[in-house]
Design a protein around this motif. Sequence first.
Motif, PDB file in Angstrom:
ATOM      1  N   MET A   1       0.820  -1.209   0.000  1.00  0.00           N
ATOM      2  CA  MET A   1       0.000   0.000   0.000  1.00  0.00           C
ATOM      3  C   MET A   1       0.849   1.252   0.000  1.00  0.00           C
ATOM      4  O   MET A   1       0.530   2.229  -0.664  1.00  0.00           O
ATOM      5  N   ARG A   2       1.977   1.213   0.747  1.00  0.00           N
ATOM      6  CA  ARG A   2       2.834   2.389   0.846  1.00  0.00           C
ATOM      7  C   ARG A   2       3.353   2.793  -0.533  1.00  0.00           C
ATOM      8  O   ARG A   2       3.415   3.968  -0.861  1.00  0.00           O
ATOM      9  N   GLN A   4       1.935   2.234  -3.442  1.00  0.00           N
ATOM     10  CA  GLN A   4       0.858   2.827  -4.231  1.00  0.00           C
ATOM     11  C   GLN A   4       0.589   4.268  -3.820  1.00  0.00           C
ATOM     12  O   GLN A   4       0.335   5.125  -4.648  1.00  0.00           O
ATOM     13  N   ILE A   5       0.654   4.492  -2.468  1.00  0.00           N
ATOM     14  CA  ILE A   5       0.397   5.863  -1.992  1.00  0.00           C
ATOM     15  C   ILE A   5       1.471   6.806  -2.528  1.00  0.00           C
ATOM     16  O   ILE A   5       1.163   7.898  -3.001  1.00  0.00           O
ATOM     17  N   LEU A   8       0.753   7.375  -6.111  1.00  0.00           N
ATOM     18  CA  LEU A   8      -0.390   8.275  -6.248  1.00  0.00           C
ATOM     19  C   LEU A   8       0.062   9.724  -6.070  1.00  0.00           C
ATOM     20  O   LEU A   8      -0.364  10.625  -6.807  1.00  0.00           O
ATOM     21  N   ILE A  12      -0.426  12.752  -8.723  1.00  0.00           N
ATOM     22  CA  ILE A  12      -1.019  14.058  -8.402  1.00  0.00           C
ATOM     23  C   ILE A  12      -0.031  15.178  -8.708  1.00  0.00           C
ATOM     24  O   ILE A  12      -0.382  16.201  -9.289  1.00  0.00           O
TER      25      ILE A  12
ATOM     26  N   VAL B 252      -8.764   4.753  -7.888  1.00  0.00           N
ATOM     27  CA  VAL B 252      -7.601   5.019  -7.043  1.00  0.00           C
ATOM     28  C   VAL B 252      -7.661   4.147  -5.790  1.00  0.00           C
ATOM     29  O   VAL B 252      -6.672   3.511  -5.406  1.00  0.00           O
ATOM     30  N   VAL B 256      -4.931   1.298  -4.890  1.00  0.00           N
ATOM     31  CA  VAL B 256      -4.119   1.378  -3.672  1.00  0.00           C
ATOM     32  C   VAL B 256      -4.383   0.147  -2.791  1.00  0.00           C
ATOM     33  O   VAL B 256      -3.473  -0.413  -2.184  1.00  0.00           O
ATOM     34  N   LEU B 367      -1.910  12.389   1.868  1.00  0.00           N
ATOM     35  CA  LEU B 367      -1.239  11.127   1.568  1.00  0.00           C
ATOM     36  C   LEU B 367      -0.318  10.725   2.717  1.00  0.00           C
ATOM     37  O   LEU B 367      -0.145   9.521   3.008  1.00  0.00           O
ATOM     38  N   ALA B 370      -2.457   9.124   5.124  1.00  0.00           N
ATOM     39  CA  ALA B 370      -2.784   7.769   4.665  1.00  0.00           C
ATOM     40  C   ALA B 370      -1.637   6.819   4.956  1.00  0.00           C
ATOM     41  O   ALA B 370      -1.826   5.711   5.464  1.00  0.00           O
ATOM     42  N   LYS B 371      -0.433   7.252   4.663  1.00  0.00           N
ATOM     43  CA  LYS B 371       0.746   6.418   4.857  1.00  0.00           C
ATOM     44  C   LYS B 371       0.932   6.086   6.340  1.00  0.00           C
ATOM     45  O   LYS B 371       1.278   4.963   6.706  1.00  0.00           O
ATOM     46  N   THR B 379      -6.364   4.111   6.123  1.00  0.00           N
ATOM     47  CA  THR B 379      -5.484   4.416   4.995  1.00  0.00           C
ATOM     48  C   THR B 379      -6.291   4.622   3.724  1.00  0.00           C
ATOM     49  O   THR B 379      -6.133   5.618   3.016  1.00  0.00           O
ATOM     50  N   LEU B 380      -7.127   3.639   3.432  1.00  0.00           N
ATOM     51  CA  LEU B 380      -7.889   3.713   2.189  1.00  0.00           C
ATOM     52  C   LEU B 380      -8.835   4.912   2.201  1.00  0.00           C
ATOM     53  O   LEU B 380      -9.006   5.586   1.186  1.00  0.00           O
ATOM     54  N   VAL B 383      -6.802   7.971   1.563  1.00  0.00           N
ATOM     55  CA  VAL B 383      -6.447   8.031   0.136  1.00  0.00           C
ATOM     56  C   VAL B 383      -7.640   8.535  -0.673  1.00  0.00           C
ATOM     57  O   VAL B 383      -7.519   9.422  -1.531  1.00  0.00           O
ATOM     58  N   SER B 387      -7.780  12.046  -2.598  1.00  0.00           N
ATOM     59  CA  SER B 387      -7.950  12.031  -4.054  1.00  0.00           C
ATOM     60  C   SER B 387      -9.128  12.904  -4.464  1.00  0.00           C
ATOM     61  O   SER B 387      -9.064  13.605  -5.481  1.00  0.00           O
TER      62      SER B 387
END
Lengths: 500, 449
Positions: A1-2, A4-5, A8, A12, B252, B256, B367, B370-371, B379-380, B383, B387
């Motif tokens: 997941m990290r 992908q973040i 992302l 952006i 997205v 993710v 983000l 989220a991390k 997290t999701l 995100v 977004s």
Amino acid sequence: MRRQIALLGVVILICYVALFVRFNQIQVFQADALNERTDNTRQLQRDFNEPRGSIITADGALAAYSEERRATLRYQRIYPEADLLSAVTGFYSFNLGSSGVERSYNDELAGRTTALKLRELTGFFSDVSSEGDVILTVRKDLQQVARDSLGDRQGAVVAIDPRDGSILSMWSWPPFDPNQLSTNDSTAAEAAKRFLDAVPQKPLLIRAYQDNYFPGSTFKIVTAAAGLESRTVTTAAPDYPVVTSYTPPLTTSAISNFGGSSCGGTLIVITARSCNSSFAQMAVEQTGPEPMIAAAERVGFNDIPPIDLPDAATSIYPVDFGDVVERPPGLAPVYSDAPRLAQTAIGQNDVRATPLQMALVAAGVANDGDVLAPHVMAEIRARDGSVVERYEPRVWRQAFSPTDAATLRQAMIGVVTDGTAQNMAIPGFEVGAKTGTAQLGTTPPRSHGWMIAFGGRPGEVPTVAVAVIVENLPGASSETGGSTAGPVARAVLSAALGAG
Amino acid sequence: MTATAPPTPAEPLPNVVAIGTRRRTTELGLLLLCSIIVVGAYALASLGRNASLPADILPFLGVILVLVVAAHLAVRRWARCSDALVLPIVALLNGLGFVFIARLDDQLAGLQATWTAVGIAAFILTLVLVRDVRILQRYRYTFGLIGVALLLLPLLPVFGQNINGARIWVAFGPVSFQPGEFAKIALAIFFAGYLVERREVLSVATFKVGRLNTPDPRQFGPVLLAWGVSLLVVIFERDLGSALLFFLLFLVTLWVATGRAAYVLIGFALFAVGAFVSWTQFSHVQDRVSIWLDPWVDPAGTGYQVIQAAYALAWGGTAGVGPGLGIVERIPFDETDFIVAIIGEELGLLGTTAVLVAFLLLAGSGLRIAKGAGATFGTLLAVGLTSLIAFQAFIIMAGVTRLLPLTGVTLPFVSYGGSSLVANYVLVALLLRISDQSIRRARNPVAAL
């Protein structure tokens, strides 16, 4: 997941960098192009929402000012003299654009020049606006004389100060009323524009400097200059034969003098009497094409005059007369277009001149051969009345040598004392002139009547030069120019000289 | 950990307290700085317009301070350890937007001020009510239903309102709002909740197409559903911007959650098909595309808005013409969708860049939150919410600058609009809640159990 973040975040970032690039494109790199698009009226709208300077004549009359209104466009342009000064001021319309001084001095009137902006800065905390007033060289009283003496005849008047190029009067008939075009009621303005465009005489065309005509016999001054400069003609020789017509080589069609009269003699005499035969012969036999072209271009033909008004027309003299076909001894070579050259010598065929250009010919003769750049702006003043900018006179053309100018001056004075322009004489002043009757080649014959003249105190450099054209007159006799344009020129000249 | 009894959540560890205090001090400082900038811009805009300082400058300063401090105190009380940057950036964007709305239309300014107060109230209420973000996960399907219902609400015959060619408004008596703004958040919660549960299944490639391993095609159901709902929105509500946003949100979050690029590829393929079909079938989509390609075909008609926006931006140049000194009333919807054009005119490239940087910082903070939340529902959700803001701002600014075809959505926090403002404040409150929780959990693992 990290992962992908993080990705992302990169996506952006790329999106925003693309936006940043796009903003740069629009706001910096394409900004000028976008600002100058014709359908972009932002600059105009800003101008209409800010005060604008006035246009004031040399004798202190208000020619144009802006009046504050409670409306979408905050300022309405007003021309108190209606059509009297429209040839100079032009109009200033939100939807139709602008012309004249309104256009050529837009930055000064709107207060956008560096000099005006600096003044605004120094008064940063006071409520000083930066718009500038344009003070004209044009005099309202002379405009009135020009208007009254030309009357309802199609034509134009230009009066100029030979010493500095100041335009003292510029009148064009039919005129237009700039108030009708400048109204902030865009529908009414468009209707007025449509009406003016439909008038066959085209009032929006300022005949004085935006259109050109056959100069006719007034051009003989240029032909004489060509003769003098090429050292083939002096006041003593040649002595042209007294004949009714001259037939150039390579043709059988003769160039006749007006009314079939006999005419001839030396330079002063043929100028005074305006002998077509003699000047045609001079161009063909004495000067030839090159000196003619040189003389015409030295006085400003084939070039846009540097007047501070938009859309000035160029005066035209042909530059190609074919090849040499014969070299007669003691005379200029004969070119294949000799018949045409002969006609250009008397201001016919492919010669075209604006009234402004012919006024500059007279001015050059008057001012020892120097033609100064013509201009209508005398100075720019800030709102507090202080002068921000003054017009610096400059020589546009050294048209004639001082000695040749003196000879031409003598010849033109002869036209008034002994020749075709005796009605131009003004007691107490020395006046030189040249008449012109430009045939339009129509049947029945029609012609433009011309008069160019200068005047001043005897023994001093003349202070006024004028050119008058009265267009499209019936008939074509030697008197036509002098009797139609002459009184107009005399009225303006005498008013400008202050001769009662 | 030692054998001593673990501290309870009500009494966090000293290091958590220290982090919280440090962050809140930073936040307060930045908020005061933002207030000064906004009040300065407000004064300049008034000077530009009327050549005088606004009469209400002191009350204005007072109201700003009250709102900002209220939000700050709520965070201090209920989300003490949350990110310090988010609220100041939001305050700056909201304040800047307000200055320009006030400069365009006094009446709208009053409404926008009211909506800002309501928004901050909603922000505080969200912090108070949602003490643990996992509560939302529990009700994911409810939120999913609410989201779809809100999205389809404008299609109801009596309540739905057709305004400016898009059917995205709902009116209950005098109150009208755009349910789509709230649907975004509900759907983000649903997507995060649904995907955090299914991510294992969705990310395993068990199905073979030729030599390619892909997840079981049955698992594509939700993708197709999201695509279908988006298309529905495009077709019946004519709201291209929101449709694009929903689709991006789902794609997205899915990507993710699963880490599988296949979803993105398939998603974009579906998007391309949907876009092409919409283009062939619907004149309003064709119009948007042709304006995008060349607005000068009809400069006084369809292309007018985009052309005037470009002229406004160009007129601003690098440094702008100055607040209150631009030529307004030329761009339709300049207080909502096109507000960035007015900012670009009066503050120039510097102003538009500042807006871009603000959104980029907001996205970055989102983000980072989220991390920091590990690999959880939080997290999701973070995100998804991030977004939403980042892409919504991108979509409208890209539309205004003709980077993409224009699709009308608001510029979050900046544009005029009550629904958008309140919804985005709720969104930011949720982000702060996630941030706060992840710090507490990381520093105090027992409490997180």
